[in-house]
Write an enzyme that holds these catalytic residues in place. Structure first.
Site, PDB file in Angstrom:
ATOM      1  N   ASP A  68     -69.390 -19.480 -75.419  1.00 18.33           N
ATOM      2  CA  ASP A  68     -70.793 -19.837 -75.551  1.00 18.33           C
ATOM      3  C   ASP A  68     -70.957 -21.226 -74.931  1.00 18.33           C
ATOM      4  OD1 ASP A  68     -73.462 -19.855 -76.208  1.00 18.33           O
ATOM      5  OD2 ASP A  68     -73.139 -19.203 -78.260  1.00 18.33           O
TER       6      ASP A  68
ATOM      7  N   GLU B  14     -89.376 -19.085 -84.866  1.00 16.59           N
ATOM      8  CA  GLU B  14     -88.033 -18.613 -85.227  1.00 16.59           C
ATOM      9  C   GLU B  14     -87.250 -18.465 -83.929  1.00 16.59           C
ATOM     10  OE1 GLU B  14     -87.731 -14.721 -86.941  1.00 16.59           O
ATOM     11  OE2 GLU B  14     -89.158 -13.818 -85.554  1.00 16.59           O
TER      12      GLU B  14
END
Length: 888
Positions: free
Chosen positions: A280, A626
Site C-alpha cells: 500500500d 465517509e
C-alpha cells in the site's frame, strides 16, 4: 490504499499515441549475434524476465521496484507506472463508465453480473491504455494495466469509512464476488492477461483511518482463519489473482508488508500464489518510519525485511515525496544486508507480469491490443451500469406506497443527495460522461408530473448554494463585477499565470486531462448579516480567505476531499476582500464557490412538500463524509470514519418536518455503509437503499419507484440500531460483530431485502442424511413466484453447527440470484463439501468434524423482528461422520 491525489509529483500527461510500439532490441554485440531471450516471444514469461533482469545494473534494478518504474533505454525497457485504480470502473483517468460502488455491487448477490461488469472495466482499461500509451510503450499514472482492485477486506464494523469499497461483512459473499471480479478483470486468454487484478489490503485491515499507519492488530488464530483470510485465499486459489497488496498495519507486531508468515508462508507456500505483492502507498515506509510502526530503524532494514518476506513492489510514501526506497535498496545490497538474488526474484515476478500483459510483445501478437480507445464509455457499457444499479437497489421498507400507482401530479424531490453527483460515484471513481442524479432520473421517468426540487439541508449542515454573481466585485469600488482569475500550470499556484482575466464568479471548468491551479481575487458584499459558511466544490484541494482571514483550508492531499467548510460572520452591505484558491488533476468537471448564508433552514423544502402529492427525500452520506483519511469536523464523523450510525442530525430534523406535512415521504438512502434509520423505519411508508449507484443511478431509482422492475438487492451488511450495540471500533475481535456473531436485535439483517412480488419455498431436500468428512451433500429446494409480478429472488443457504462452541450463529455457504415469471417454479440446488462444512478451532485449524449440521434455505436469514415480514424458507439437518483437517 492512499487516495491518489496525494500524488503531488504526478507527471503531466504526454501527447496522444495511437498504439504502443514494442520495445526496441538492445544495440551492440548481443543484438548483432541474435535476439536476446527476453525478446523471444516463444519463451515462457519467467525465462524472458530472468534474462532481462540479469542484464540490469544494481542501480537499474533498485528503481524498477518502485511504482513509477523508469525506462531503461539501453535495454529497450519502457517506463511503466504500476498505479491504476478500478474499484467500480476505471478511476482517475477521466471519462469512463462508472458502475455502482463496490458495496452496491455486492448487494446484487449476482456473481455472473459481477464478472461481466469487471470484464467491461478491463476493456475500458485497455481502451485508456491504447489512447495514452507513448510510442515507445511507456505509460503514465492511471494509464497502465495493473489494477489495484478489488478491496476484499471484511467490513467488520460499519463505522469504517472505507467499508464502501468492500463486498460487505461476510467472508463467503466477499470471496464469491471477489473471485468473479478478478476473473472478469484478468480475462480468460491462456497466454495474456487483459489486466492484472490486485486483491487488497492483505491482511486484517479495516480501520480506524486515523491510526492506519500505526495500528498493530492482534486477531485471534480463530478470527484470522474464520473471518479475515478466507476471501484472500479464494482470490488466490480460485480467482488466480496475479497481484496482492500488503496493508499499512502490523499483524501480531509485524508490519503486514514485512510479514513472512502472511506473505511467504501463507500466500506463496500454503496458497501457491505466483504473482507479485505491492505495498500500500507508504506501507513499506511504515516499517521503519518513527511516526508509524517503527519496526526497524532504517530504510535499508525496512526494504530488506519487506523483500525477504515476499513484497516485490513499493508504492511510494506520499509523506516523503514518493520515495520508493531505491537508494536504500542499493545500500542494503552493498552493505550485505540484502541478498541481490532476493531483489532479482522480485524483479522477475514484476517483469514476468508485464510480459504476460503483452507489454513486451508486438501488438499484433497480443489479442487485447485489438481494443481501441473507442471502446471506452460506450452506450452498451452505460446500459450495463444501469442494469447493475437496478440489481443493487434494496427495498428496506414498503407499506404499500411503492410501486407508485400511476404518475403523481406533483412530486417534491428534497435532500442533499437528490441532485448530487457525489452521491452517485462514491470514492475511487471515474468521471461519468452524463451523470443521472435522482432528480434527473425522476424528471425523466415522470415527464407529466410537476417535479419541484429543494435541497432543504446539506449532508451535515445547512443547505449550500452557489455564491451568486451579484455579490462579487473585481475591485473595491465595485466598478467591475466579477473576480480576477489567474490560472497556473501545475497544482501549486507557482510561476507566472498562463491566463489572467475577469470572470463572473469563482467557477472553473477543468477541461482536458491536465493539472492546473487557479486563484480568484476580488470583493464580496453579503446581503444578510450573520454566520456565512464557505467551501469550494472541488474534487481536489481548495482554500478560501475573506477579509484576509483563512475561512477554510482543505488544500490537503485527498482525491475526493471532504465537504469541509468554514464559518465567518459577515455584515449585510459591507464589502470584504475575498481570495479563493483551488487545484485540479484530471478531468473532473465544473468547480464552484459555495456558501450557506443565514436563513437556510429548510423552509423551502417543507413548502414544496406541502404542495406535493409525493415527497422523495434523498439523503444519506457521500464519500465526502465517509472515506479515507479526510478532514471533517462535525458530530458523528472522525477522520473519514463514523462515530455514529445515525442519519446526520440536519437530515433527520428535516425528515421529521416533512413527515409532519402529512404527505407520503419515500426515503431514498445513498451511502456506502449501514445507517440506523430507526425513526424512519417506524414512521415513513417506504425506504430504499440505493448505495452509491454509479453514473446511471438516478434512472435506477426512478424506475424502481415507478415499478418498472421488482427490487432484488439484498444487504451485504447488517444495519444495526446503534453504534452503541457494537464493541469498540478498534477491537478486531469478531465477537459481537456481523450477523455471524451478533446476538442482539438489528434494524435490518444481513441478506435482507423486500420485493414487489412474493416467493414461496418448498421444504429443503437432502441428497443424504449423513455425509463423510471427505464427501459432499446436495440441498435442493423449489422456489415459486407466488406474487403478481415477474421478479428476481436471491436464494440463500446458511449452515450452523448446533451445540458446537465457538462457531458462528450461522454462516452463508451458498447463494443464487434467479429470475422467475409470475407463477413460475424452479428447483435450486447447492452442493456442500470441505470448507463449507468445516469449523475452525481455537488454534486456527480448519476441520470437518463429526456431528449435527443444520441448513436453512430461504430468501434471507431465518430471523425477524416486529415490523419485518416473515422470511420464506425452510430448514433441514444431516450428520457428518468422521473428521478431516483442511489445509490453511
Amino acid at each position: 490504499m492512499l487516495c491518489a491525489a496525494a500524488a503531488a509529483a504526478m507527471l503531466a500527461e504526454p501527447a496522444l499515441a495511437q498504439a504502443p510500439a514494442a520495445p526496441q532490441a538492445p544495440q551492440g554485440s548481443q543484438a548483432e549475434q541474435g535476439q536476446p531471450a527476453y525478446r523471444d516471444t516463444r519463451l515462457p514469461a519467467e525465462r524472458r524476465a530472468a534474462d532481462l533482469v540479469a542484464r540490469m545494473t544494481l542501480e537499474e534494478k533498485s528503481r524498477q521496484i518502485g511504482h513509477t518504474a523508469p525506462a531503461i533505454p539501453r535495454l529497450g525497457v519502457p517506463a511503466y507506472n504500476w498505479w491504476n485504480e478500478g474499484l467500480h470502473g476505471v478511476a482517475r483517468a477521466g471519462i469512463a463508465t462508472v458502475f455502482p460502488q463496490a458495496i452496491g455491487m455486492a448487494a446484487t448477490w449476482d456473481v455472473d453480473r459481477m464478472r461481466g461488469t469487471a470484464d467491461v472495466i478491463g476493456t475500458e482499461f485497455r481502451a485508456k491504455y491504447a489512447e495514452r500509451v507513448h510510442p515507445d510503450g511507456s505509460t503514465d499514472w492511471y494509464r497502465g494495466l495493473t489494477v489495484w482492485s478489488p478491496n476484499i477486506n471484511i467490513f467488520r464494523d460499519p463505522r469504517w469509512g472505507r467499508g464502501q469499497e468492500t463486498y460487505g461483512e461476510d467472508p463467503y459473499l466477499t470471496g464469491r464476488m471477489g473471485v468473479a471480479f478478478i476473473r472478469g478483470l484478468q480475462g480468460q486468454d491462456p497466454n495474456f492477461f487483459k489486466t492484472i487484478a490486485t486483491a487488497k489490503h492483505y491482511a486484517v485491515h479495516s480501520g480506524p483511518e486515523s491510526n492506519r499507519h500505526r495500528e498493530d492488530v492482534h486477531p485471534s488464530a480463530y478470527d484470522l482463519e474464520d473471518t479475515y483470510l478466507p476471501a484472500f485465499r479464494a482470490a488466490v486459489t480460485e480467482g488466480k489473482v496475479q497481484a496482492v497488496m500488503c496493508a499499512y498495519n502490523a499483524v501480531d507486531g509485524v508490519p503486514a508488508c514485512a510479514s513472512e508468515d502472511l506473505m511467504d508462508q501463507r500466500l506463496r507456500r500454503d496458497w501457491g500464489f505466483s504473482g507479485h505483492v505491492v505495498s500500500d502507498c507508504g506501507a513499506a515506509a511504515n516499517i521503519y518510519r518513527e511516526d508509524s510502526l517503527a519496526y526497524v530503524k532504517t530504510p535499508e532494514e525496512g526494504i530488506t525485511r519487506a523483500l525477504n518476506a515476499g513484497m516485490d513492489l513499493v508504492c511510494g510514501d506520499y509523506r516523503a515525496d514518493w520515495n520508493t526506497e531505491a537508494e536504500a535498496t542499493v545500500s542494503a545490497v552493498r552493505k550485505g544486508m540484502l541478498d541481490e538474488t532476493v531483489l532479482d526474484g522480485a524483479l522477475v515476478r514484476l517483469f514476468a507480469d508485464r510480459i504476460r500483459l503483452g507489454l513486451f510483445d508486438p501488438p499484433a501478437e497480443v489479442p487485447f491490443s485489438k481494443i481501441t480507445a473507442a471502446q471506452n464509455d460506450t452506450p452498451e457499457h452505460r446500459a450495463m451500469s444501469l442494469e447493475m444499479a437496478k440489481a443493487s437497489m434494496t427495498l428496506l421498507k414498503n407499506d404499500g406506497v411503492l410501486p407508485l400507482k400511476g404518475e403523481p401530479r406533483r412530486i417534491a424531490v428534497v435532500g442533499p443527495n437528490a441532485d448530487s453527483v457525489d452521491a452517485l460515484i462514491g470514492n475511487y471513481y471515474g468521471t461519468p460522461s452524463n451523470p443521472v442524479t435522482v432528480l434527473a432520473g425522476i424528471r425523466a421517468r415522470f415527464p407529466k408530473a410537476e417535479v419541484v426540487y429543494a435541497e432543504g439541508t446539506g449532508l451535515v449542515g445547512p443547505a449550500s448554494l452557489p455564491v451568486p454573481d451579484a455579490v462579487l466585485c473585481a475591485d473595491a469600488a465595485c466598478r467591475t463585477k466579477g473576480l480576477k482569475q489567474e490560472v497556473f500550470e501545475g497544482v501549486a499556484l507557482e510561476g507566472a499565470p498562463v491566463e489572467t482575466r475577469t470572470v463572473a464568479n469563482a467557477t472553473f471548468d477543468w477541461t482536458g486531462d491536465r493539472q492546473s491551479s487557479a486563484r480568484w481575487t476580488g470583493y464580496i458584499t453579503p446581503t444578510r448579516t450573520g454566520e456565512h459558511r464557505f467551501r469550494f466544490a472541488s474534487d481536489n484541494g481548495y482554500r478560501v480567505f475573506i477579509d484576509g482571514k483563512p475561512v477554510v483550508d482543505e488544500w490537503g492531499v485527498g482525491d475526493a476531499p471532504s465537504i469541509l467548510d468554514g464559518a465567518i460572520r459577515l455584515e449585510a452591505g459591507k464589502r470584504y476582500p475575498i481570495r479563493v484558491e483551488g487545484f485540479q488533476r484530471g478531468v473532473k468537471g465544473r468547480q464552484r464557490l459555495i456558501w450557506s448564508p443565514p436563513g437556510q433552514d429548510g423552509s423551502d423544502a417543507v413548502a414544496a412538500a406541502k404542495a406535493a402529492d409525493l415527497v422523495v427525500f434523498v439523503g444519506g452520506l457521500t464519500a465526502r463524509v465517509e472515506g479515507e483519511e479526510m478532514k471533517l469536523q462535525v458530530p458523528g464523523f472522525a477522520g473519514g470514519d463514523r462515530t455514529s450510525l445515525d442519519l446526520p442530525a440536519p437530515q433527520q430534523d428535516l425528515l421529521r418536518r416533512l413527515h409532519a406535512t402529512g404527505k407520503p415521504v419515500v426515503l431514498v438512502l445513498m451511502n456506502g455503509s449501514a445507517l440506523s434509520v430507526n425513526w424512519a423505519d417506524a414512521n415513513l411508508p417506504a425506504i430504499v437503499e440505493a448505495w452509491y449507484p454509479g453514473g446511471e443511478g438516478g434512472h435506477a431509482v426512478a424506475q424502481l419507484l415507478a415499478g418498472d422492475y421488482s427490487p432484488a438487492g439484498r444487504l451485504p451488511v447488517t444495519f444495526y440500531r446503534s453504534a452503541g450495540d457494537l464493541p469498540p471500533f478498534a477491537d478486531y475481535a469478531m465477537k459481537g460483530r456481523t450477523y455471524r456473531y451478533f446476538g442482539g436485535e438489528v434494524l435490518y439483517p444481513f441478506g435482507y431485502g423486500l420485493s414487489y412480488t412474493r416467493f414461496s419455498y418448498g421444504a429443503p431436500q437432502l441428497s443424504a442424511r449423513s455425509v463423510s468428512a471427505d464427501g459432499e451433500i446436495t440441498v435442493t429446494t423449489q422456489v415459486t413466484n407466488t406474487g403478481g409480478m415477474d421478479g428476481e429472488e436471491v436464494v440463500q443457504l446458511y449452515v450452523s453447527h448446533p451445540g458446537r462452541d465457538g462457531t458462528p450463529i450461522r454462516a452463508l455457504q451458498g447463494f443464487q440470484r434467479i429470475g422467475l415469471k409470475r407463477g413460475e417454479t424452479r428447483p435450486v440446488s447447492f452442493t456442500l463439501k470441505d470448507r463449507q462444512l468445516s469449523v475452525v478451532d481455537a488454534e486456527g485449524n480448519r476441520r470437518v468434524e463429526p456431528g449435527r449440521v443444520e441448513v436453512w434455505v430461504g430468501g434471507g436469514q431465518p430471523v425477524s423482528r416486529p415490523g419485518l415480514p416473515e422470511v420464506a424458507g425452510g430448514k433441514a439437518e444431516f450428520r457428518i461422520t468422521g473428521s478431516k483437517t483442511l489445509p490453511r
